[in-house]
Write a protein that holds these residues in place. Structure first.
Motif, PDB file in Angstrom:
ATOM      1  N   VAL A   4      -6.454   2.086  -6.254  1.00 19.20           N
ATOM      2  CA  VAL A   4      -6.599   1.880  -4.812  1.00 19.20           C
ATOM      3  C   VAL A   4      -7.036   3.164  -4.119  1.00 19.20           C
ATOM      4  CG1 VAL A   4      -5.347   1.302  -2.690  1.00 19.20           C
ATOM      5  CG2 VAL A   4      -4.921  -0.001  -4.796  1.00 19.20           C
ATOM      6  N   LEU A   5      -6.558   4.294  -4.589  1.00 21.13           N
ATOM      7  CA  LEU A   5      -6.853   5.567  -3.935  1.00 21.13           C
ATOM      8  C   LEU A   5      -8.233   6.068  -4.340  1.00 21.13           C
ATOM      9  CD1 LEU A   5      -3.390   7.363  -4.174  1.00 21.13           C
ATOM     10  CD2 LEU A   5      -4.252   5.731  -2.481  1.00 21.13           C
ATOM     11  N   ASP A  49      -8.696  -9.136  -0.584  1.00 22.28           N
ATOM     12  CA  ASP A  49      -7.674 -10.152  -0.827  1.00 22.28           C
ATOM     13  C   ASP A  49      -6.400  -9.411  -1.205  1.00 22.28           C
ATOM     14  OD1 ASP A  49      -6.152 -12.330  -1.392  1.00 22.28           O
ATOM     15  OD2 ASP A  49      -7.200 -12.868  -3.248  1.00 22.28           O
ATOM     16  N   GLY A  50      -5.421  -9.375  -0.261  1.00 20.57           N
ATOM     17  CA  GLY A  50      -4.271  -8.507  -0.483  1.00 20.57           C
ATOM     18  C   GLY A  50      -4.737  -7.066  -0.482  1.00 20.57           C
ATOM     19  N   LEU A  51      -4.424  -6.322  -1.528  1.00 19.51           N
ATOM     20  CA  LEU A  51      -4.954  -4.973  -1.649  1.00 19.51           C
ATOM     21  C   LEU A  51      -6.228  -4.919  -2.464  1.00 19.51           C
ATOM     22  CD1 LEU A  51      -2.002  -2.435  -2.088  1.00 19.51           C
ATOM     23  CD2 LEU A  51      -3.247  -3.100  -0.032  1.00 19.51           C
ATOM     24  N   THR A  52      -6.624  -6.040  -3.024  1.00 21.75           N
ATOM     25  CA  THR A  52      -7.890  -6.074  -3.771  1.00 21.75           C
ATOM     26  C   THR A  52      -9.026  -5.816  -2.801  1.00 21.75           C
ATOM     27  OG1 THR A  52      -6.969  -7.673  -5.331  1.00 21.75           O
ATOM     28  CG2 THR A  52      -9.373  -7.439  -5.251  1.00 21.75           C
ATOM     29  N   GLY A  53      -9.811  -4.818  -3.075  1.00 17.62           N
ATOM     30  CA  GLY A  53     -10.919  -4.451  -2.195  1.00 17.62           C
ATOM     31  C   GLY A  53     -10.563  -3.377  -1.194  1.00 17.62           C
ATOM     32  N   VAL A  54      -9.264  -3.146  -0.955  1.00 14.84           N
ATOM     33  CA  VAL A  54      -8.827  -2.104  -0.027  1.00 14.84           C
ATOM     34  C   VAL A  54      -8.789  -0.768  -0.760  1.00 14.84           C
ATOM     35  CG1 VAL A  54      -6.914  -1.266   1.396  1.00 14.84           C
ATOM     36  CG2 VAL A  54      -7.503  -3.696   1.400  1.00 14.84           C
ATOM     37  N   ARG A  55      -9.364   0.243  -0.141  1.00 14.28           N
ATOM     38  CA  ARG A  55      -9.330   1.592  -0.718  1.00 14.28           C
ATOM     39  C   ARG A  55      -8.783   2.565   0.315  1.00 14.28           C
ATOM     40  NH1 ARG A  55     -12.848   1.931  -4.984  1.00 14.28           N
ATOM     41  NH2 ARG A  55     -11.490   3.660  -5.634  1.00 14.28           N
ATOM     42  N   LEU A 100       0.825  -1.203   0.000  1.00 14.10           N
ATOM     43  CA  LEU A 100       0.000   0.000   0.000  1.00 14.10           C
ATOM     44  C   LEU A 100       0.863   1.259   0.000  1.00 14.10           C
ATOM     45  CD1 LEU A 100      -2.741   1.359   0.096  1.00 14.10           C
ATOM     46  CD2 LEU A 100      -2.765   1.039   2.589  1.00 14.10           C
ATOM     47  N   VAL A 101       1.941   1.248   0.775  1.00 12.12           N
ATOM     48  CA  VAL A 101       2.865   2.380   0.780  1.00 12.12           C
ATOM     49  C   VAL A 101       3.438   2.592  -0.614  1.00 12.12           C
ATOM     50  CG1 VAL A 101       5.123   3.158   1.624  1.00 12.12           C
ATOM     51  CG2 VAL A 101       3.429   2.257   3.233  1.00 12.12           C
ATOM     52  N   GLY A 102       3.740   1.494  -1.317  1.00  9.84           N
ATOM     53  CA  GLY A 102       4.248   1.610  -2.677  1.00  9.84           C
ATOM     54  C   GLY A 102       3.245   2.253  -3.619  1.00  9.84           C
ATOM     55  N   VAL A 103       1.965   1.925  -3.455  1.00 11.19           N
ATOM     56  CA  VAL A 103       0.924   2.541  -4.276  1.00 11.19           C
ATOM     57  C   VAL A 103       0.909   4.054  -4.059  1.00 11.19           C
ATOM     58  CG1 VAL A 103      -1.578   2.761  -4.567  1.00 11.19           C
ATOM     59  CG2 VAL A 103      -0.536   0.489  -4.423  1.00 11.19           C
ATOM     60  N   VAL A 104       0.943   4.457  -2.777  1.00 11.16           N
ATOM     61  CA  VAL A 104       0.905   5.894  -2.475  1.00 11.16           C
ATOM     62  C   VAL A 104       2.177   6.578  -2.978  1.00 11.16           C
ATOM     63  CG1 VAL A 104       0.673   7.616  -0.660  1.00 11.16           C
ATOM     64  CG2 VAL A 104      -0.557   5.440  -0.466  1.00 11.16           C
ATOM     65  N   GLU A 125      -8.533   8.012   5.114  1.00  7.66           N
ATOM     66  CA  GLU A 125      -9.467   6.981   5.574  1.00  7.66           C
ATOM     67  C   GLU A 125      -9.163   5.697   4.818  1.00  7.66           C
ATOM     68  OE1 GLU A 125     -12.442   6.681   7.511  1.00  7.66           O
ATOM     69  OE2 GLU A 125     -12.014   8.566   8.559  1.00  7.66           O
ATOM     70  N   LEU A 126      -9.105   4.592   5.544  1.00  7.70           N
ATOM     71  CA  LEU A 126      -8.873   3.300   4.925  1.00  7.70           C
ATOM     72  C   LEU A 126     -10.167   2.498   4.962  1.00  7.70           C
ATOM     73  CD1 LEU A 126      -5.751   1.163   4.983  1.00  7.70           C
ATOM     74  CD2 LEU A 126      -7.906   0.026   5.485  1.00  7.70           C
ATOM     75  N   LEU A 127     -10.556   1.979   3.798  1.00 13.45           N
ATOM     76  CA  LEU A 127     -11.805   1.241   3.651  1.00 13.45           C
ATOM     77  C   LEU A 127     -11.513  -0.197   3.243  1.00 13.45           C
ATOM     78  CD1 LEU A 127     -12.292   4.358   2.764  1.00 13.45           C
ATOM     79  CD2 LEU A 127     -14.461   3.513   1.876  1.00 13.45           C
ATOM     80  N   PRO A 128     -12.351  -1.153   3.563  1.00 14.79           N
ATOM     81  CA  PRO A 128     -13.577  -1.036   4.347  1.00 14.79           C
ATOM     82  C   PRO A 128     -13.290  -1.011   5.850  1.00 14.79           C
ATOM     83  CG  PRO A 128     -13.274  -3.298   3.729  1.00 14.79           C
ATOM     84  CD  PRO A 128     -12.156  -2.540   3.073  1.00 14.79           C
ATOM     85  N   TRP A 129     -14.332  -0.704   6.617  1.00 11.43           N
ATOM     86  CA  TRP A 129     -14.210  -0.727   8.075  1.00 11.43           C
ATOM     87  C   TRP A 129     -13.823  -2.124   8.545  1.00 11.43           C
ATOM     88  CZ3 TRP A 129     -18.726  -0.367  12.058  1.00 11.43           C
ATOM     89  CH2 TRP A 129     -18.204  -0.040  13.329  1.00 11.43           C
ATOM     90  N   SER A 130     -14.281  -3.104   7.850  1.00  9.94           N
ATOM     91  CA  SER A 130     -13.990  -4.485   8.238  1.00  9.94           C
ATOM     92  C   SER A 130     -12.509  -4.818   8.128  1.00  9.94           C
ATOM     93  CB  SER A 130     -14.808  -5.455   7.387  1.00  9.94           C
ATOM     94  OG  SER A 130     -14.598  -5.226   6.005  1.00  9.94           O
ATOM     95  N   ALA A 131     -11.741  -4.019   7.380  1.00  8.45           N
ATOM     96  CA  ALA A 131     -10.303  -4.271   7.296  1.00  8.45           C
ATOM     97  C   ALA A 131      -9.632  -4.110   8.648  1.00  8.45           C
ATOM     98  CB  ALA A 131      -9.663  -3.321   6.286  1.00  8.45           C
ATOM     99  N   LYS A 132     -10.198  -3.242   9.507  1.00  3.60           N
ATOM    100  CA  LYS A 132      -9.647  -3.069  10.848  1.00  3.60           C
ATOM    101  C   LYS A 132     -10.509  -3.740  11.907  1.00  3.60           C
ATOM    102  CE  LYS A 132     -10.491   0.445  13.512  1.00  3.60           C
ATOM    103  NZ  LYS A 132     -10.587   1.774  14.153  1.00  3.60           N
ATOM    104  N   ALA A 133     -11.836  -3.708  11.728  1.00  5.46           N
ATOM    105  CA  ALA A 133     -12.749  -4.075  12.813  1.00  5.46           C
ATOM    106  C   ALA A 133     -13.576  -5.304  12.487  1.00  5.46           C
ATOM    107  CB  ALA A 133     -13.654  -2.886  13.126  1.00  5.46           C
ATOM    108  N   GLU A 134     -13.000  -6.274  11.774  1.00  2.00           N
ATOM    109  CA  GLU A 134     -13.783  -7.461  11.406  1.00  2.00           C
ATOM    110  C   GLU A 134     -14.287  -8.205  12.629  1.00  2.00           C
ATOM    111  OE1 GLU A 134     -13.381 -11.469   8.619  1.00  2.00           O
ATOM    112  OE2 GLU A 134     -11.745 -10.030   8.737  1.00  2.00           O
ATOM    113  N   ASP A 135     -13.440  -8.369  13.643  1.00  2.00           N
ATOM    114  CA  ASP A 135     -13.874  -9.082  14.848  1.00  2.00           C
ATOM    115  C   ASP A 135     -14.983  -8.328  15.555  1.00  2.00           C
ATOM    116  OD1 ASP A 135     -12.057 -11.054  14.339  1.00  2.00           O
ATOM    117  OD2 ASP A 135     -10.528 -10.281  15.727  1.00  2.00           O
ATOM    118  N   LEU A 136     -14.860  -7.002  15.625  1.00  2.00           N
ATOM    119  CA  LEU A 136     -15.899  -6.195  16.258  1.00  2.00           C
ATOM    120  C   LEU A 136     -17.217  -6.333  15.509  1.00  2.00           C
ATOM    121  CD1 LEU A 136     -16.663  -3.932  18.338  1.00  2.00           C
ATOM    122  CD2 LEU A 136     -16.003  -2.291  16.577  1.00  2.00           C
ATOM    123  N   LEU A 137     -17.160  -6.277  14.199  1.00  2.00           N
ATOM    124  CA  LEU A 137     -18.377  -6.410  13.397  1.00  2.00           C
ATOM    125  C   LEU A 137     -19.023  -7.771  13.597  1.00  2.00           C
ATOM    126  CD1 LEU A 137     -17.093  -4.665  10.185  1.00  2.00           C
ATOM    127  CD2 LEU A 137     -19.158  -4.005  11.411  1.00  2.00           C
TER     128      LEU A 137
END
Length: 866
Positions: free
Chosen positions: A732-733, A685-691, A580-584, A612-624
């Motif tokens: 990604v951005l 999956d990896g960065l697929t789906g991460v925004r 992700l750092v490489g993308v930015v 902002e990093l999406l989705p919320w589930s990327a960080k809070a999957e257990d909470l959800l």
């Protein structure tokens, strides 16, 4: 009228018999909190200011308060009889312990006046013999007050002198806080006149010569001032030439100087006192013997009149020959002078018979930059906001200066080895730094737990002092030590955000009208409404290359940046983080931001972004899964069945209409609740789906230094974010949609409300309203940097599925927002402070002091739903 001079920081001891007018004198000339009265302290401990049996306890209290005031650098006055030597000795010892000057002010009023005044006071039960005894003790004491240790003694004889006296507060000689520079601070010269001339010319100074061609002054065309750190003499080839030049610069107001230990020894030698003629003193005395007697007298007067240390630039800069720990700054005592001249030692000697210096700079935690010399080092090195500028010119090293406030090191090499040192001095064999400037940085991975434990008070430029409670600090230490990213890359934590005021009526808890009105009341006329993404706040550090990542931030091999949450935890595993750092980084390069964010024609080598990093589930999957999904699943399993049963009961003629309606409403709420949190969940999956949606440039810089951008308008930040999105080839951005609203234009305000309504009706979380100008100071201080306005359906996640029921809404309208708003401002001020310290190249512990405080404030008892 008699003017009594009193050092601005001192312990003033009033001396006089009862009835001499000490309390009246103190009230007339000193502030109500500056004076500590023994009578008042007796009242504190015994409820009776005249209870002599409480005297010992009262003086314990008085001395404790006086000590705390002197710790804080506050002038303190002791109002007591103080006619006995043992009472004065305790106060002189107290002044010495805090390195302030003790001053005695004696009120020698006639005995009959004291007796008459005491007889007129109904609360004085002691007899005339007490006053006579005090007067006798006073007369016996007068001649010995100076011998007791009082630096200044003022004696006022008679009522008229007491009445006519005035107090004149004089700054200490070290107090030059009104001198703001800019300065060129020069390390130990040791008689190297030619190198000094070369250095001054390299710094842009123009030398002024006398008829014999000797330099006797120097002038800087930009009005800079030189500051010499002592040890001008000994060992080198031309100590008189150095003195002639520096003395001329000081006399002309072009320079300041502090003495070194070699000047101190030279004065004693010129006075004919017995000193060891060693370490180059013999050469200096021989050189001075060839000079006229008048010049030698001028040298003696000059060197003897120098102040051991100077506090400059509103206290931001301290200069002393051997350095100075913070508790000695702007203090006056023998041990302060000794430390400034000689430093501190461990009491041991090395194999060359030289004292081992105590590394005071490694423990320094002061706010002021301290520049010093004394102990030669091959290269100047920043250690906890201190730097030694003695780089051994006389031993064949360099003569070094530091431009302040630019913090730029300038050096010239020695023309030769002028003096062979007792201890070998490393010059050519010393390892060079990366860029060849001779400047090295202390390992940034040196943090001390004592820097963050306990109650902390952090100074910020935006809000002054911010206090962190001890219990909050303990909780933050647990989080940071166990879960946070590498502390060398934990440079900023974003603040919590204030919600808007609660809507007064209707079926909405939050509405843009309240946010707009809050800014309008603060004097803000233009705001920007930014889409609130369905993700988590992310801070992204991106380095241009591996060398910057390792050299500037100490990141390990394979890491060129970090992506962390608002509590400092990593979002992703190391491999995905680096991807992700490489993308930015590619986007920053493609958008040309390295050049745009650089300074003085040099490209930036790192950038810090708010996003902002999406989705919320990327960080809070257990909470959800465990909290939200469990509640939604249970409600959807039970409530439809209950509706079915109640519907059949109603069809059978049972009176369950109201219960059926409530249950259907609750079932609908459960479906709405599930739909609300599901919008924040999608597979990755990896960065697929991460925004990643960047929306603000926090800071950027080069190998040293940098800039922050809180003063730039949000349109500038969003334009930079748009450029990143446009340059991102991988998609990604993510863009942050926005709308600028003129709060004086009713149509624009209506458009802002409609825009928010469209966002939230489409399932969006809501928006954040910010002052368009970014950082704004209003009529009542700092204005909220952002106010969030969340949508009706999103708030189900926050307040529960059924919060929209009328009774629940009414209860929620009374929510208290005051603490949340205050917390948001304090955290914002701390975040900006961390960034300022980062780009100023302050030590890591100073940056972390502010970063850690943000995390600690997060544990304050504030409703988490806000």
């Amino acid at each position: 009228m008699t003017a009594l001079t009193v050092p601005a920081l001192s312990l003033v001891v009033l001396v006089g018999a009862s009835g001499s007018g000490k309390s009246t004198f103190a009230a007339r000339h000193f502030g109500p909190f500056e004076t500590l009265s023994s009578d008042f302290c007796r009242g504190l401990v015994a409820n009776d200011p005249n209870d002599q049996s409480a005297t010992d306890a009262a003086f314990d209290v008085l001395q404790h308060i006086a000590a705390r005031r002197l710790d804080a650098g506050l002038l303190t006055v002791v109002d007591a009889t103080n006619v006995q030597q043992h009472a004065r000795k305790a106060l002189v010892d107290l002044a010495r312990a805090h390195d302030v000057l003790p001053v005695a002010v004696v009120l020698d009023v006639p005995e009959d006046v004291c007796l008459e005044r005491n007889r007129a006071r109904g609360d004085r039960a002691f007899g005339d013999h007490v006053v006579r005894r005090q007067r006798d003790a006073l007369r016996r004491s007068l001649r010995g007050l100076t011998r007791e240790g009082f630096r200044t003694v003022h004696v006022l004889r008679g009522v008229e002198e007491v009445e006519a006296a005035t107090i004149l507060r004089e700054p200490l000689r070290s107090d030059r806080r009104d001198e703001h520079g800019p300065f060129d601070v020069v390390g130990d010269v040791h008689g190297c006149r030619a190198e000094l001339e070369t250095l001054l010319q390299r710094l842009g100074w123009e030398l002024v010569r006398d008829d014999a061609g000797r330099p006797v002054d120097a002038v800087h065309p930009e009005g800079r001032r030189a500051v010499f750190l002592g040890d001008l003499v000994d060992r080198g080839p031309d100590s008189p030439g150095v003195l002639r030049l520096v003395m001329g610069m000081v006399a002309a107001g072009h320079a300041l100087a502090v003495p070194g230990n070699h000047e101190n020894k030279l004065v004693r030698a010129l006075d004919g006192r017995a000193v060891q003629v060693s370490h180059g003193l013999a050469e200096t005395l021989e050189q001075l013997a060839a000079e006229p007697e008048e010049f030698r007298a001028q040298v003696r007067t000059f060197a003897d009149g120098l102040v051991a240390h100077l506090v400059l630039d509103d206290g931001r800069l301290v200069v002393a020959h051997a350095g100075l720990k913070e508790s000695f700054h702007n203090r006056a005592s023998g041990r302060v002078r000794s430390f400034a001249l000689y430093g501190d030692t461990t009491g041991e000697t090395d194999e060359y018979g030289l004292p081992v210096r105590y590394p005071w700079a490694e423990e320094y935690r002061g706010r002021a930059t301290v520049l010093y010399g004394h102990t030669p080092t091959p290269r100047p090195e920043w250690v906890n906001n201190t730097m030694c500028l003695d780089t051994g010119c006389v031993f064949g090293g360099h003569l070094t200066a530091l431009r302040y406030p630019e913090r730029e090191v300038v050096q010239v090499p020695a023309e030769r080895v002028w003096y062979e040192p007792t201890r070998p001095f490393p010059t050519a064999d010393a390892p060079a730094d990366a860029d060849g400037t001779g400047v090295t940085r202390r390992d940034p991975d040196v943090l001390d737990v004592t820097d963050v434990l306990g109650k902390r008070v952090v100074d910020t430029s935006l809000m002054g002092r911010v206090t962190v409670a001890e219990e909050n600090a303990a909780g933050a230490l647990e989080v940071m030590s166990r879960f946070a990213v590498d502390p060398r890359a934990l440079l900023y934590l974003p603040p919590t955000m204030s919600p808007c005021a609660t809507a007064a009526d209707g079926d909405l808890l939050e509405h843009p009208a309240q946010a707009f009105e809050a800014y309008r009341a603060a004097g803000v006329r233009e705001v920007v409404c930014e889409e609130k993404h369905m993700g988590s706040r992310a801070v992204v550090l991106v380095c241009r290359d591996a060398a910057t990542a390792a050299g500037r931030f100490g990141l390990p091999d394979g890491a060129t940046g970090v992506v962390h949450t608002r509590t400092g935890r990593p979002f992703l595993d190391p491999a995905r983080t680096e991807e992700l750092v490489g993308v930015v980084r590619d986007a920053v390069t493609g958008a040309g931001l390295w050049g745009e964010l650089g300074r003085d024609g040099e490209d930036a080598t790192w950038v810090l972004l708010d996003a902002e990093l999406l989705p919320w589930s990327a960080k809070a999957e257990d909470l959800l899964r465990e909290q939200y999904a469990a509640v939604g699943a249970a409600a959807r399993a039970v409530l439809p069945a209950a509706v079915d049963v109640l519907a059949r009961a109603a069809g059978a003629g049972r009176d369950v209409g109201d219960l059926l309606a409530r249950t259907r409403s609750r079932a609908d709420d459960a479906e709405a609740f599930t739909a609300a949190y599901r919008r924040y969940v999608w597979p990755t999956d990896g960065l697929t789906g991460v925004r990643l949606a960047p929306f603000q440039v926090l800071a950027a810089g080069e190998r040293t230094g940098g800039a922050t951008y809180e003063e730039r308008p949000h349109t500038w930040h969003l334009a930079a974010a748009d450029a990143l999105v446009a340059a991102d080839a991988r998609g990604v951005l993510l863009e942050t949609r926005r709308l600028v609203v003129d709060l004086d234009d009713a149509d624009a305000v209506a458009a802002g409300v409609a825009w928010w309504t469209d966002l939230t009706d489409a399932g969006g979380e809501g928006m954040v309203v910010k002052p368009l100008a970014n950082l704004v100071r209003g009529r009542r201080g700092l204005v909220q940097p952002g106010i969030k306005v969340r949508g009706r359906e999103y708030l189900r996640i926050v307040y529960g599925p059924h919060y929209t029921e009328p009774g629940n809404l009414e209860r929620l309208r009374s929510r208290n927002l005051g603490r949340k708003r205050a917390l948001a401002l304090r955290e914002y001020a701390l975040g900006v402070e961390a960034l300022h310290r980062l780009v100023a190249d302050e030590p890591l512990w100073r940056v972390h002091e502010a970063v850690f405080a943000v995390l600690a404030l997060e544990s304050e008892p504030v409703d988490p739903r806000l």
